[in-house]
Design an enzyme around this catalytic site. Structure first.
Site, PDB file in Angstrom:
ATOM      1  N   ASP A 196      -7.131  18.863 -14.426  1.00  0.00           N
ATOM      2  CA  ASP A 196      -7.445  17.523 -14.919  1.00  0.00           C
ATOM      3  C   ASP A 196      -7.023  17.489 -16.392  1.00  0.00           C
ATOM      4  OD1 ASP A 196      -8.644  15.292 -16.049  1.00  0.00           O
ATOM      5  OD2 ASP A 196     -10.426  15.382 -14.779  1.00  0.00           O
ATOM      6  N   LYS A 222      -7.964   6.510 -19.516  1.00  0.00           N
ATOM      7  CA  LYS A 222      -8.283   7.011 -20.855  1.00  0.00           C
ATOM      8  C   LYS A 222      -7.037   6.949 -21.758  1.00  0.00           C
ATOM      9  CE  LYS A 222     -12.280   7.613 -18.998  1.00  0.00           C
ATOM     10  NZ  LYS A 222     -12.256   8.161 -17.701  1.00  0.00           N
ATOM     11  N   ARG A 230       0.856  -1.200   0.000  1.00  0.00           N
ATOM     12  CA  ARG A 230       0.000   0.000   0.000  1.00  0.00           C
ATOM     13  C   ARG A 230       0.887   1.244   0.000  1.00  0.00           C
ATOM     14  NH1 ARG A 230      -1.352   1.804   4.561  1.00  0.00           N
ATOM     15  NH2 ARG A 230      -2.113  -0.136   5.456  1.00  0.00           N
ATOM     16  N   TYR A 235     -16.335  16.620 -15.760  1.00  0.00           N
ATOM     17  CA  TYR A 235     -16.789  15.234 -15.727  1.00  0.00           C
ATOM     18  C   TYR A 235     -17.824  15.060 -14.598  1.00  0.00           C
ATOM     19  CZ  TYR A 235     -16.702  10.258 -14.758  1.00  0.00           C
ATOM     20  OH  TYR A 235     -17.078   8.976 -14.509  1.00  0.00           O
TER      21      TYR A 235
HETATM   22  C1  LIG Z   1     -12.100  14.200 -17.469  1.00  0.00           C
HETATM   23  C2  LIG Z   1     -12.244  13.053 -16.516  1.00  0.00           C
HETATM   24  N1  LIG Z   1     -11.759  13.182 -15.268  1.00  0.00           N
HETATM   25  C3  LIG Z   1     -11.872  12.175 -14.366  1.00  0.00           C
HETATM   26  C4  LIG Z   1     -12.501  10.981 -14.682  1.00  0.00           C
HETATM   27  C5  LIG Z   1     -12.627   9.902 -13.647  1.00  0.00           C
HETATM   28  O1  LIG Z   1     -11.685   8.902 -13.891  1.00  0.00           O
HETATM   29  P1  LIG Z   1     -11.906   7.353 -13.531  1.00  0.00           P
HETATM   30  O2  LIG Z   1     -13.085   6.874 -14.327  1.00  0.00           O
HETATM   31  O3  LIG Z   1     -10.610   6.714 -13.933  1.00  0.00           O
HETATM   32  O4  LIG Z   1     -12.170   7.290 -12.070  1.00  0.00           O
HETATM   33  C6  LIG Z   1     -13.029  10.818 -15.966  1.00  0.00           C
HETATM   34  C7  LIG Z   1     -13.729   9.581 -16.305  1.00  0.00           C
HETATM   35  O5  LIG Z   1     -14.437   9.485 -17.293  1.00  0.00           O
HETATM   36  C8  LIG Z   1     -12.901  11.889 -16.902  1.00  0.00           C
HETATM   37  O6  LIG Z   1     -13.403  11.781 -18.146  1.00  0.00           O
END
Ligand SMILES: Cc1ncc(COP(=O)(O)O)c(C=O)c1O
Length: 380
Positions: free
Chosen positions: A171, A196, A47, A99
């Protein structure tokens, strides 16, 4: 090292002292033997740290031009760790188009712990200062935004953040470090859903943070270990493998994205196409300056479009798969209102333009002729 070399070699010196394996071994172990209490080789319990995860964390830091990388079990787990830097009474200013899962984490979990969120449009960065007070501790930016493809000027936001001594987190999931490197533009934290583009093959869920500052990194490492939302060694390996082709995949995503955006733009049945590469995109100038190209994410709305029409189009697609997520080698299509953005109330969604007829495409790296043909038959 330049970027393309970094995706392959960044932070990867001597990954296997035992046998010289070129790829880091998958250390599928929870614990490590000690000769005497504390007498270990740098790893005591997985961890806290695991050699495969460490290899990924070093690679992530390298491609984002940071000093310290941290990998988590998902993108949301990475965001969760950032929010744990705060305490009750603190305030966050966030992009209003983001998101849905991030919005849900902010409003349904952290708001109940006494953190206050302001969701605002940041296309015009001068608006941000109106919301700053002595409790403001974090500015959260997505750019390009999901799904409206708005572009936020990271450097301009970072100047505001620095002026008021507020952390800026970006992000960078949609753009990836191939297109933009937020730490170079003044951000303190860069975050990824590595699920992604970084992973790139739709076979792993993983999150990442990269920072430059040692104190900030130490606070985040403490949270990563104390809260425990780490990723496993196998998943770390998959993202490491994905990273090595990030630059070539992104180059093709951008080429195909441009061709699809232009096809849709000229299609008589399409009302609006959202893609930052268009000269009439409201922040095209900023996109051109802070991004190397415009990416493979596109949203669009059909003429007179209603919910049923959008559903018909996504159901008709054959090569584009109707699925959540984005950034894999394969093209995906999503209906934002009923898939990725259901956690944002309809009235809030529509205020920022996420109408029921909106379709979001993650343009993959297949032959462009096949993708265009697929859209042609689906739109009719
Ligand atoms: C722009 C963006 N940020 C964060 C996330 C969250 O990531 P995760 O699905 O890996 O938890 C996503 C998921 O679709 C996303 O598109």
């Amino acid at each position: 090292m330049k970027f393309n070399t970094k995706t392959i070699h960044g932070g990867q010196e001597n990954v296997d002292p035992a046998y010289g394996a070129v790829m880091p071994p998958i250390y599928q172990t929870s614990t490590y033997s000690q000769s005497t209490p504390g007498g270990h080789k740098g790893y005591a319990y997985s961890r806290s740290a695991n050699p495969t995860r460490s290899a990924l964390e070093r690679a992530l830091a390298s491609i984002e031009n940071g000093e310290f990388g941290l990998a988590f079990g998902s993108g949301l787990a990475a965001i969760d760790a950032v929010l744990k830097l705060l305490k009750a009474g603190d305030e966050v200013i966030s992009t209003n188009d983001l998101y849905g899962g991030t919005y849900r984490l902010f409003t349904k979990i952290f708001q109940d712990f006494g953190i206050k969120f302001h969701f605002i449009g940041m296309e015009n960065t001068s608006k941000i200062e109106n919301h700053i007070n002595e409790n403001t501790k974090l500015i959260w930016v997505e750019t390009p935004t999901n799904p409206m493809m708005n572009i936020i000027d990271i450097e301009a936001v970072s100047k505001v953040a620095k002026k008021y001594n507020v952390l800026l987190a970006v992000d960078n999931t949609f753009a990836t470090p191939y297109l933009q490197q937020p730490l170079n533009l003044g951000a303190d934290i860069v975050m990824h859903s590595a699920t992604k583009y970084l992973g790139g093959h739709s076979d792993v869920v993983l999150g990442a943070l990269v920072v430059k500052d040692k104190d900030l990194a130490d606070r985040l490492y403490f949270i990563q270990n104390a809260s425990g939302a780490i990723c496993g060694p196998q998943d770390s390996f998959l993202v490491l493998r994905g990273l090595k082709t990030l630059h070539v995949r992104m180059q093709r995503h951008c080429e195909n994205g441009r061709a699809v955006a232009e096809y849709l733009f000229n299609h008589p049945k399409i009302e609006k196409v959202y893609w930052p590469g268009f000269e009439n995109h409201p922040n095209h100038r900023v996109a051109k300056e802070q991004m190397k190209d415009f990416g493979g994410m596109i949203s669009f709305v059909a003429k007179g479009g209603n919910f049923e029409e959008a559903i018909k189009i996504v159901e008709n697609l054959k090569i584009f798969t109707l699925a959540e997520s984005l950034g894999g080698v394969e093209s995906l299509a999503g209906h934002s209102a009923s898939m990725t953005h259901t956690s944002i109330p309809k009235a809030e969604r529509e205020k920022i333009g996420v109408v029921d007829s909106m379709i979001r495409l993650s343009v993959g790296i297949e032959d462009i002729e096949d993708l265009i043909e697929d859209l042609k038959q689906a739109i009719g």
